[in-house]
Design a protein around this motif. Structure first.
Motif, PDB file in Angstrom:
ATOM      1  N   LEU A 515       0.830  -1.203   0.000  1.00 40.37           N
ATOM      2  CA  LEU A 515       0.000   0.000   0.000  1.00 40.37           C
ATOM      3  C   LEU A 515       0.866   1.255   0.000  1.00 40.37           C
ATOM      4  CD1 LEU A 515      -2.813  -0.930   2.566  1.00 40.37           C
ATOM      5  CD2 LEU A 515      -2.865  -1.096   0.076  1.00 40.37           C
ATOM      6  N   LEU A 516       1.922   1.249   0.815  1.00 39.26           N
ATOM      7  CA  LEU A 516       2.802   2.414   0.864  1.00 39.26           C
ATOM      8  C   LEU A 516       3.544   2.593  -0.459  1.00 39.26           C
ATOM      9  CD1 LEU A 516       4.273   2.042   4.473  1.00 39.26           C
ATOM     10  CD2 LEU A 516       2.477   3.600   3.686  1.00 39.26           C
ATOM     11  N   ALA A 517       3.934   1.462  -1.077  1.00 44.42           N
ATOM     12  CA  ALA A 517       4.621   1.552  -2.369  1.00 44.42           C
ATOM     13  C   ALA A 517       3.690   2.119  -3.436  1.00 44.42           C
ATOM     14  CB  ALA A 517       5.130   0.172  -2.779  1.00 44.42           C
ATOM     15  N   ALA A 518       2.441   1.661  -3.435  1.00 37.71           N
ATOM     16  CA  ALA A 518       1.473   2.181  -4.405  1.00 37.71           C
ATOM     17  C   ALA A 518       1.210   3.661  -4.171  1.00 37.71           C
ATOM     18  CB  ALA A 518       0.175   1.384  -4.303  1.00 37.71           C
ATOM     19  N   TYR A 519       1.119   4.031  -2.921  1.00 33.08           N
ATOM     20  CA  TYR A 519       0.892   5.443  -2.588  1.00 33.08           C
ATOM     21  C   TYR A 519       2.056   6.310  -3.068  1.00 33.08           C
ATOM     22  CZ  TYR A 519       0.443   9.639   0.303  1.00 33.08           C
ATOM     23  OH  TYR A 519       0.355  10.939   0.738  1.00 33.08           O
ATOM     24  N   ALA A 520       3.283   5.790  -2.892  1.00 30.79           N
ATOM     25  CA  ALA A 520       4.468   6.570  -3.260  1.00 30.79           C
ATOM     26  C   ALA A 520       4.577   6.778  -4.764  1.00 30.79           C
ATOM     27  CB  ALA A 520       5.720   5.875  -2.736  1.00 30.79           C
ATOM     28  N   THR A 521       4.021   5.858  -5.552  1.00 32.32           N
ATOM     29  CA  THR A 521       4.153   5.955  -7.011  1.00 32.32           C
ATOM     30  C   THR A 521       2.892   6.476  -7.689  1.00 32.32           C
ATOM     31  OG1 THR A 521       3.469   3.636  -7.230  1.00 32.32           O
ATOM     32  CG2 THR A 521       5.835   4.083  -7.059  1.00 32.32           C
ATOM     33  N   THR A 522       1.906   6.829  -6.896  1.00 31.24           N
ATOM     34  CA  THR A 522       0.645   7.314  -7.473  1.00 31.24           C
ATOM     35  C   THR A 522       0.679   8.830  -7.601  1.00 31.24           C
ATOM     36  OG1 THR A 522      -0.600   5.468  -6.539  1.00 31.24           O
ATOM     37  CG2 THR A 522      -1.857   7.430  -7.171  1.00 31.24           C
ATOM     38  N   ALA A 523       0.427   9.292  -8.803  1.00 33.78           N
ATOM     39  CA  ALA A 523       0.368  10.738  -9.041  1.00 33.78           C
ATOM     40  C   ALA A 523      -1.091  11.163  -9.097  1.00 33.78           C
ATOM     41  CB  ALA A 523       1.073  11.090 -10.341  1.00 33.78           C
ATOM     42  N   VAL A 524      -1.455  12.061  -8.250  1.00 35.58           N
ATOM     43  CA  VAL A 524      -2.828  12.568  -8.221  1.00 35.58           C
ATOM     44  C   VAL A 524      -2.856  13.879  -8.999  1.00 35.58           C
ATOM     45  CG1 VAL A 524      -4.723  13.342  -6.759  1.00 35.58           C
ATOM     46  CG2 VAL A 524      -3.213  11.500  -5.984  1.00 35.58           C
ATOM     47  N   PRO A 525      -3.611  13.951 -10.110  1.00 32.97           N
ATOM     48  CA  PRO A 525      -3.631  15.191 -10.909  1.00 32.97           C
ATOM     49  C   PRO A 525      -4.188  16.356 -10.105  1.00 32.97           C
ATOM     50  CG  PRO A 525      -5.367  13.679 -11.607  1.00 32.97           C
ATOM     51  CD  PRO A 525      -4.502  12.918 -10.661  1.00 32.97           C
ATOM     52  N   GLY A 526      -3.611  17.509 -10.351  1.00 34.74           N
ATOM     53  CA  GLY A 526      -4.070  18.690  -9.638  1.00 34.74           C
ATOM     54  C   GLY A 526      -5.460  19.111 -10.077  1.00 34.74           C
ATOM     55  N   VAL A 527      -6.190  19.703  -9.194  1.00 36.64           N
ATOM     56  CA  VAL A 527      -7.543  20.196  -9.465  1.00 36.64           C
ATOM     57  C   VAL A 527      -7.502  21.718  -9.401  1.00 36.64           C
ATOM     58  CG1 VAL A 527      -9.939  20.199  -8.681  1.00 36.64           C
ATOM     59  CG2 VAL A 527      -8.557  18.114  -8.475  1.00 36.64           C
ATOM     60  N   PRO A 528      -8.036  22.409 -10.437  1.00 39.44           N
ATOM     61  CA  PRO A 528      -7.997  23.886 -10.413  1.00 39.44           C
ATOM     62  C   PRO A 528      -8.707  24.437  -9.184  1.00 39.44           C
ATOM     63  CG  PRO A 528      -8.680  23.057 -12.559  1.00 39.44           C
ATOM     64  CD  PRO A 528      -8.674  21.888 -11.642  1.00 39.44           C
ATOM     65  N   LEU A 529      -8.199  25.563  -8.704  1.00 40.00           N
ATOM     66  CA  LEU A 529      -8.844  26.224  -7.581  1.00 40.00           C
ATOM     67  C   LEU A 529     -10.206  26.759  -7.996  1.00 40.00           C
ATOM     68  CD1 LEU A 529      -5.823  28.223  -6.109  1.00 40.00           C
ATOM     69  CD2 LEU A 529      -6.883  26.160  -5.189  1.00 40.00           C
ATOM     70  N   PHE A 530     -11.096  26.809  -7.060  1.00 39.81           N
ATOM     71  CA  PHE A 530     -12.444  27.312  -7.319  1.00 39.81           C
ATOM     72  C   PHE A 530     -12.380  28.817  -7.599  1.00 39.81           C
ATOM     73  CE2 PHE A 530     -16.483  29.075  -5.747  1.00 39.81           C
ATOM     74  CZ  PHE A 530     -17.373  28.346  -6.523  1.00 39.81           C
ATOM     75  N   ASP A 531     -12.956  29.216  -8.736  1.00 40.64           N
ATOM     76  CA  ASP A 531     -12.976  30.630  -9.128  1.00 40.64           C
ATOM     77  C   ASP A 531     -14.390  31.159  -8.930  1.00 40.64           C
ATOM     78  OD1 ASP A 531     -13.246  33.061 -10.685  1.00 40.64           O
ATOM     79  OD2 ASP A 531     -11.291  32.555 -11.554  1.00 40.64           O
ATOM     80  N   THR A 532     -14.561  32.044  -7.977  1.00 36.18           N
ATOM     81  CA  THR A 532     -15.891  32.546  -7.631  1.00 36.18           C
ATOM     82  C   THR A 532     -16.521  33.315  -8.785  1.00 36.18           C
ATOM     83  OG1 THR A 532     -15.151  32.746  -5.343  1.00 36.18           O
ATOM     84  CG2 THR A 532     -17.185  33.882  -5.929  1.00 36.18           C
ATOM     85  N   ALA A 533     -15.702  34.106  -9.485  1.00 38.67           N
ATOM     86  CA  ALA A 533     -16.248  34.931 -10.577  1.00 38.67           C
ATOM     87  C   ALA A 533     -16.780  34.059 -11.709  1.00 38.67           C
ATOM     88  CB  ALA A 533     -15.162  35.875 -11.096  1.00 38.67           C
ATOM     89  N   GLU A 534     -15.994  33.016 -12.081  1.00 33.36           N
ATOM     90  CA  GLU A 534     -16.444  32.143 -13.158  1.00 33.36           C
ATOM     91  C   GLU A 534     -17.708  31.390 -12.757  1.00 33.36           C
ATOM     92  OE1 GLU A 534     -13.404  29.544 -14.441  1.00 33.36           O
ATOM     93  OE2 GLU A 534     -12.040  31.133 -15.115  1.00 33.36           O
ATOM     94  N   ALA A 535     -17.778  30.980 -11.522  1.00 30.74           N
ATOM     95  CA  ALA A 535     -18.959  30.255 -11.057  1.00 30.74           C
ATOM     96  C   ALA A 535     -20.188  31.148 -11.080  1.00 30.74           C
ATOM     97  CB  ALA A 535     -18.714  29.726  -9.648  1.00 30.74           C
ATOM     98  N   THR A 536     -20.004  32.414 -10.736  1.00 31.42           N
ATOM     99  CA  THR A 536     -21.132  33.355 -10.725  1.00 31.42           C
ATOM    100  C   THR A 536     -21.659  33.569 -12.136  1.00 31.42           C
ATOM    101  OG1 THR A 536     -20.209  34.452  -8.787  1.00 31.42           O
ATOM    102  CG2 THR A 536     -21.863  35.671 -10.059  1.00 31.42           C
ATOM    103  N   GLN A 537     -20.714  33.726 -13.098  1.00 26.42           N
ATOM    104  CA  GLN A 537     -21.135  33.919 -14.487  1.00 26.42           C
ATOM    105  C   GLN A 537     -21.862  32.688 -15.024  1.00 26.42           C
ATOM    106  OE1 GLN A 537     -17.621  34.923 -16.671  1.00 26.42           O
ATOM    107  NE2 GLN A 537     -17.439  36.977 -15.777  1.00 26.42           N
ATOM    108  N   ALA A 538     -21.423  31.508 -14.604  1.00 30.32           N
ATOM    109  CA  ALA A 538     -22.004  30.277 -15.130  1.00 30.32           C
ATOM    110  C   ALA A 538     -23.454  30.100 -14.714  1.00 30.32           C
ATOM    111  CB  ALA A 538     -21.177  29.082 -14.666  1.00 30.32           C
ATOM    112  N   VAL A 539     -23.820  30.625 -13.575  1.00 27.24           N
ATOM    113  CA  VAL A 539     -25.188  30.418 -13.095  1.00 27.24           C
ATOM    114  C   VAL A 539     -26.110  31.576 -13.445  1.00 27.24           C
ATOM    115  CG1 VAL A 539     -24.412  28.950 -11.212  1.00 27.24           C
ATOM    116  CG2 VAL A 539     -24.655  31.393 -10.817  1.00 27.24           C
ATOM    117  N   GLN A 540     -25.556  32.641 -14.006  1.00 25.78           N
ATOM    118  CA  GLN A 540     -26.412  33.784 -14.365  1.00 25.78           C
ATOM    119  C   GLN A 540     -27.059  33.579 -15.737  1.00 25.78           C
ATOM    120  OE1 GLN A 540     -23.802  37.184 -13.983  1.00 25.78           O
ATOM    121  NE2 GLN A 540     -24.293  37.441 -11.800  1.00 25.78           N
TER     122      GLN A 540
END
Length: 540
Positions: A515-540
């Motif tokens: 489990l530790l070996a798998a964890y050490a070799t696993t790359a977790v892709p980054g997730v973009p930060l939440f952008d409040t302005a873009e979210a506001t435009q998307a729901v308007q």
């Protein structure tokens, strides 16, 4: 850290076959049975006191309604805070069982003594004549409550170390070749405050024992103390290894240093399987410090559980540590007191095999193999054999006669009195009594472990008191292999049609490493930060 011992979840039959091979030509069981036979006959002719464990189990087997009632009472009376509720519970439990028709009327005798004593505790008991008779059933129930409490007292040497040492001296006046190892009652610490209280209890006990200890001569001639590492640290677990080594080792060292100055034995008690590797880390860290600062002390040691599949390898490891640091340890061999919990844990976690033997005679085989290994390592280990089994005692005497090694036997306070009365007629045999010390409210976990350990129909203590069990059956040789475990493996717990989920024990390095070996070799892709302005435009 790499494991010190083999994988704990191995096939039972393979381990037992190895133990039998290790014992090959080392033991004549028929001769051991002949030695034990007169002891058993004498105990059956002159049984121990009616409050002893053997007599209790004879009167009220755990499988009976009376035995279950006593277990429930022992559990309830140590927890209930007020007398009214305790009396109500007692009445309820006694109503579920037929004590009046029990053979030999042991509870009647016990209750009779308790009724006399209960006069001191019942309200207005010294008042006008006839008051007790007018109280009627309430008095009987209250007296039975006292009887169960008195029963619990038979397994605790004293409520504090001073009282316990006084009782020990009284016992020695009756039987001179007794030694004691005091166990301050209580389970694992849950908070730092708990750990501090247990530490003070151990420290005060060592201080008291030291006052009567002989500073010169062999350490084993003195009384000693047993400590639980889980009582001295609230996070005594494998995942907290670095913290435990940093915080617990200095704490235990201060107790070791105190015991070394007094020339008394300090034994680290056994814990569950998932803590064994951690206990060995702590043990070796302390051994290294003893070698540097108290190399003359020969009283440090630990308890070894024969019911574990790795017990024989554990002895080899401990002997190796002793030779590495040029020390001598005192090691107590026990059969083990957490069998039910170990079985349940393996089933719940879906482990490949059980870490303990499922057949009683397999544990007996392991015990005898471990006894031989301890005697073979007597240059660095002083063996201490804790058992109430007459056949096992006779086998140990036979093995020790062949090896010439010094050793001692051990029994629990309140148990094995009849057998040891006979064994200790030999003045060359020494016995140490493992003696719990503490308030009766702390007795519950200890008492239940003892009842579970000795209450099974296959237990020697249980069968000794049952005269329907013939001598040949009681002293039958355990030296044979049962190819299949006595329980379904964890994977087959629910039957062939529903496999149990497979799990991992993360305290085992070989299970954790992938489990530790798998964890050490696993790359977790980054997730973009939440952008409040873009979210506001998307729901308007």
């Amino acid at each position: 850290m790499p494991q010190h011992l083999p994988f704990p979840y191995r096939e039972e039959a393979g381990v037992v076959a190895h133990r039998l091979a290790f014992l090959s030509h080392a033991l004549d069981w028929a001769a051991a049975a002949r030695t034990a036979r007169p002891w058993v006959e004498a105990v059956r002719r002159h049984p121990p006191p009616f409050w002893a464990m053997e007599s209790l189990l004879k009167e009220y087997p755990i499988a009976s309604s009376e035995g279950l009632a006593l277990m429930r009472l022992a559990e309830a009376l140590l927890r209930v805070p007020d007398a009214e509720t305790a009396i109500a519970l007692t009445a309820d439990q006694l109503g579920r069982a037929d004590f009046d028709n029990a053979p030999d009327g042991a509870l009647a005798r016990l209750s009779g003594a308790a009724i006399a004593m209960s006069k001191k505790f019942l309200p207005d008991a010294q008042g006008e004549p006839g008051l007790l008779s007018r109280l009627g059933a309430r008095t009987v129930v209250a007296a039975t409550l006292r009887a169960v409490q008195l029963l619990g007292r038979q397994f605790v040497l004293g409520q504090d170390i001073g009282e316990a040492m006084g009782e020990a001296e009284a016992a020695r006046r009756k039987q001179g070749n007794l030694r004691f190892s005091y166990d301050m009652l209580g389970e694992g610490a849950r908070t730092a405050a708990d750990a501090s209280n247990y530490f003070e209890s151990y420290r005060n006990a060592i201080e008291s024992i030291a006052k009567s200890a002989r500073r010169e001569g062999a350490t084993e001639q003195n009384d000693g103390i047993s400590i639980k590492l889980s009582a001295l640290h609230p996070r005594y677990e494998d995942a907290q290894r670095e913290r435990v080594l940093a915080e617990l080792v200095p704490t235990v060292w201060s107790l070791c240093e105190q015991a070394a100055h007094a020339n008394i034995n300090l034994t680290i008690d056994a814990e569950e399987v998932d803590r064994l590797e951690l206990s060995l880390e702590v043990f070796e860290a302390l051994a290294a410090r003893i070698a540097r600062q108290q190399p003359q002390w020969q009283g440090f040691g630990l308890a070894l559980q024969a019911y574990q599949g790795r017990a024989l390898e554990l002895i080899g490891h401990v002997a190796g540590v002793a030779r590495k640091y040029q020390l001598r340890f005192m090691c107590r061999l026990v059969k083990g007191a957490y069998w039910d919990a170990e079985i349940k844990r393996a089933q719940e976690m879906g482990l490949p095999h059980y870490p303990v033997f499922t057949h009683k005679h397999h544990t007996d085989i392991s015990y005898l193999a471990c006894a031989k290994a301890l005697l073979d390592a007597s240059d660095v280990i002083y063996p201490q054999f804790a058992t109430h089994n007459a056949g096992t005692i006779a086998a140990i005497l036979q093995l020790s006669a062949r090896s010439g090694a010094r050793f001692e036997l051990q029994r629990l306070h309140g148990m094995g009195e009849g057998i040891y009365r006979e064994v200790l007629k030999n003045p060359l045999v020494a016995c140490r009594v493992y003696a719990p010390v503490g308030q009766h409210r702390d007795l519950l976990a200890y008492l239940v472990r003892r009842l579970l350990e000795n209450g099974a129909n296959s237990s020697f203590v249980h069968q000794l008191a049952d005269e329907s069990v013939g001598m040949d059956e009681l002293l039958v040789s355990p030296l044979h292999l049962s190819p299949e475990p006595s329980l379904p493996l964890p994977a087959g717990l629910f039957g062939a049609g529903r496999p149990n989920s497979a799990g991992l024990d993360l305290t085992v390095e070989t299970m954790r490493a992938p489990l530790l070996a798998a964890y050490a070799t696993t790359a977790v892709p980054g997730v973009p930060l939440f952008d409040t302005a873009e979210a506001t435009q998307a729901v308007q």
